[in-house]
Design a protein around this motif. Structure first.
Motif, short mmCIF file in Angstrom:
data_model
loop_
_atom_site.label_atom_id
_atom_site.label_comp_id
_atom_site.label_asym_id
_atom_site.label_seq_id
_atom_site.Cartn_x
_atom_site.Cartn_y
_atom_site.Cartn_z
N VAL A 1 0.85 -1.17 0.06
CA VAL A 1 0.10 0.09 0.23
C VAL A 1 0.93 1.19 -0.02
N VAL A 2 0.95 1.89 -1.04
CA VAL A 2 1.81 3.23 -1.29
C VAL A 2 0.86 4.18 -1.17
N ALA A 3 1.21 5.40 -0.38
CA ALA A 3 0.48 6.47 -0.20
C ALA A 3 0.99 7.81 -0.72
N GLY A 4 -0.03 8.18 -1.70
CA GLY A 4 0.47 9.41 -2.35
C GLY A 4 0.47 10.65 -1.41
N VAL A 5 1.56 11.45 -1.23
CA VAL A 5 1.74 12.49 -0.51
C VAL A 5 2.15 13.87 -0.98
N ALA B 1 0.83 9.34 6.61
CA ALA B 1 0.83 7.86 6.07
C ALA B 1 1.33 6.86 6.61
N GLU B 2 2.44 7.13 7.17
CA GLU B 2 3.21 6.10 8.15
C GLU B 2 2.45 5.68 9.10
N ARG B 3 1.96 6.57 9.78
CA ARG B 3 1.29 6.15 11.12
C ARG B 3 -0.11 5.39 10.68
N ALA B 4 -0.64 5.61 9.43
CA ALA B 4 -1.98 5.00 8.97
C ALA B 4 -1.64 3.66 8.57
N GLY B 5 -0.41 3.05 8.36
CA GLY B 5 -0.03 1.78 7.79
C GLY B 5 0.63 1.70 6.37
N ALA B 6 0.82 2.80 5.85
CA ALA B 6 1.17 2.82 4.49
C ALA B 6 2.73 1.88 4.41
N GLY C 1 4.80 2.39 1.67
CA GLY C 1 5.56 3.31 0.90
C GLY C 1 4.76 4.73 0.51
N LEU C 2 5.58 5.53 -0.08
CA LEU C 2 5.07 7.08 -0.40
C LEU C 2 5.35 7.24 -1.60
N LEU C 3 4.45 7.91 -2.46
CA LEU C 3 4.47 8.32 -3.53
C LEU C 3 4.64 9.82 -3.58
N VAL C 4 5.70 10.31 -3.94
CA VAL C 4 5.92 11.82 -3.76
C VAL C 4 6.22 12.73 -5.17
N LEU D 1 10.03 5.36 5.74
CA LEU D 1 9.19 4.69 4.87
C LEU D 1 9.90 4.78 3.39
N PRO D 2 10.00 3.80 2.36
CA PRO D 2 10.55 3.97 1.30
C PRO D 2 9.85 4.95 0.29
N VAL D 3 10.51 5.69 -0.51
CA VAL D 3 9.84 6.80 -1.36
C VAL D 3 9.92 6.37 -2.78
N MET D 4 8.89 6.58 -3.55
CA MET D 4 8.68 6.34 -4.83
C MET D 4 8.63 7.76 -5.38
N VAL D 5 9.53 8.44 -6.29
CA VAL D 5 9.48 9.60 -6.71
C VAL D 5 8.45 9.48 -8.15
#
Length: 294
Positions: free
Chosen positions: A78-82, A97-102, A104-107, A133-137
């Motif tokens: 589950v990757v969260a767009g932030v 997003a990290e607290r919510a359980g993601a 990874g992050l989409l930035v 969390l790991p980041v997806m650019v």
């Protein structure tokens, strides 16, 4: 060499379901997420372009992550767009997003202000430092107005938590260079380029079309991985009529996906007209029929 796949291969850029009133439909989001995973999606990317992130609140974004995480369990990514145009705001969304359980992050690249490359780089580094969390650019200059240049991407790759790219740059040469010279996992963000990018070493895709036909989209990667490159090309071509109507016919993918799945879009977006919806349904039914005869 097999590319790193930190979030899996076949990811869906999931729509955000809304009730007819326009309220966030968390039950619908959970149901859709479960169905997409059952039909072959390794992971779900929430609150991206297709997820209508510009028109959802911070609280809605966090609630969506929690609902989808609970629905699909611990297995799928589950990757969260932030992404926002404000570095401080983006970092705070990352922490939420990290607290919510993601996972990874989409930035996305900061938009509107059109920062120079040094500022783009600083933005991503500060957001990557905000959580564990790991980041997806998310490189999509057609929407943001600013490219993440290959040289910038190569520098970003040195950060231990910047691990992936959602590539909507339409620059196959630049993408090939970064794939070859870094450990970044490239994910095609343009469905028409899923197979070409995969063939030069991408990790997979983040697909809008997969909202509607997840199995046909994944079948292309499965055929390629099995060594059937001709079959992969054939399956890719089979998907193109629907892909073109959904992604290149003048409407956002959110609108065309919801025309097929049902559901409300938030303004300023407007629903597809009847003629467009009928054309999409015809192409969808043709693809489903073709898949069933294989």
């Amino acid at each position: 060499m097999t590319p790193a796949r930190p979030f899996g291969r076949a990811l869906c850029a999931m729509i955000t379901p809304f009730a007819p009133s326009g309220a966030l439909d968390l039950d619908g989001a959970g149901e859709l997420a479960v169905r997409l995973v059952a039909d072959g999606c390794d992971g779900l990317v929430l609150s991206g372009t297709t997820g209508e992130s510009p028109t959802t609140t911070d609280a809605e974004k966090a609630a969506l992550v929690r609902a989808v995480r609970e629905a699909v369990g611990p297995g799928p990514s589950v990757v969260a767009g932030v992404g926002t145009a404000d570095t401080r705001h983006t970092a705070e969304l990352a922490r939420q997003a990290e607290r919510a359980g993601a996972d990874g992050l989409l930035v996305v690249t900061p938009y509107y202000s059109r920062p120079p490359q040094a500022a783009v780089e600083a933005h991503f580094l500060k957001v990557a430092d905000a959580t564990g969390l790991p980041v997806m650019v998310y490189d999509i200059p057609g929407r943001t107005g600013t490219r993440v240049e290959p040289a910038t991407m190569l520098r970003l790759a040195a950060h231990p938590r910047i691990v992936a790219v959602k590539d909507c740059s339409y620059d196959l040469l630049g993408s090939a260079r970064v794939i070859a010279e870094s450990g970044l996992a490239y994910y095609s963000g343009c469905d028409e380029l899923n197979l070409p990018l995969y063939a030069i070493g991408a990790a997979g895709y983040v697909s809008t079309v997969a909202n509607v036909v997840p199995r046909p989209m994944r079948a292309v990667l499965d055929a390629f991985d099995a060594g059937d490159t001709a079959g992969a090309a054939r399956l890719h071509a089979r998907n193109l009529p629907l892909t073109e109507l959904m992604m290149a016919a003048g409407l956002p993918g959110t609108v065309t996906a919801k025309a097929l799945l049902g559901g409300t879009v938030r303004e300023p977006l407007q629903p597809a007209d009847r003629e467009t919806a009928d054309g999409l349904r015809k192409a969808y039914e043709a693809l489903v029929q073709a898949e069933s005869t294989v």
